[in-house]
Design a protein around this motif. Sequence first.
Motif, PDB file in Angstrom:
ATOM      1  N   GLU A 133       4.478  14.386   1.750  1.00 23.08           N
ATOM      2  CA  GLU A 133       3.867  13.064   1.622  1.00 23.08           C
ATOM      3  C   GLU A 133       4.831  12.078   0.960  1.00 23.08           C
ATOM      4  N   LYS A 154       0.832  -1.216   0.000  1.00 21.17           N
ATOM      5  CA  LYS A 154       0.000   0.000   0.000  1.00 21.17           C
ATOM      6  C   LYS A 154       0.860   1.258   0.000  1.00 21.17           C
ATOM      7  N   TYR A 191       1.903   7.183  -6.780  1.00 22.78           N
ATOM      8  CA  TYR A 191       0.977   8.260  -7.124  1.00 22.78           C
ATOM      9  C   TYR A 191       1.465   9.613  -6.615  1.00 22.78           C
ATOM     10  N   ARG A 206       2.393   1.712  -3.464  1.00 20.40           N
ATOM     11  CA  ARG A 206       1.397   2.165  -4.437  1.00 20.40           C
ATOM     12  C   ARG A 206       1.102   3.653  -4.239  1.00 20.40           C
ATOM     13  N   THR A 207       0.901   4.055  -2.996  1.00 20.51           N
ATOM     14  CA  THR A 207       0.612   5.453  -2.706  1.00 20.51           C
ATOM     15  C   THR A 207       1.816   6.334  -3.038  1.00 20.51           C
TER      16      THR A 207
END
Length: 116
Positions: free
Chosen positions: A91, A50, A57, A53-54
Amino acid sequence: MLRRKEALAYWLVCGLSACARSHGEITPAPIPPEAFERATCRELSIMRAKAMRTLIYAELTQNHRYAEDRTRIFGVPTPMATIFGENREAEAARLKGETLALAAQIERAGCLERSR
């Protein structure tokens, strides 16, 4: 009077150079692997997938911001994304740190040896 205008123009140009960085220039945030020590191998694997994947992006979005900030108007770089858009540097740094910490914890827990 002319000196003031030159100084103002210089500072405006310097201010415009504060653009978004590409994802390759962002360093991972320090996250200790011990933060994930209570998780099972399966949970670590899912969390890492996860996070990766994040991260992909977030990096794509950050690179888009980087490209938008390199837009030139009348030959002058104009940081349109920095002015009007949301920056994803924090982020991306956090997610880079998480993926590294999760990989380290997976190795520390011996999860790779169990899957063989």
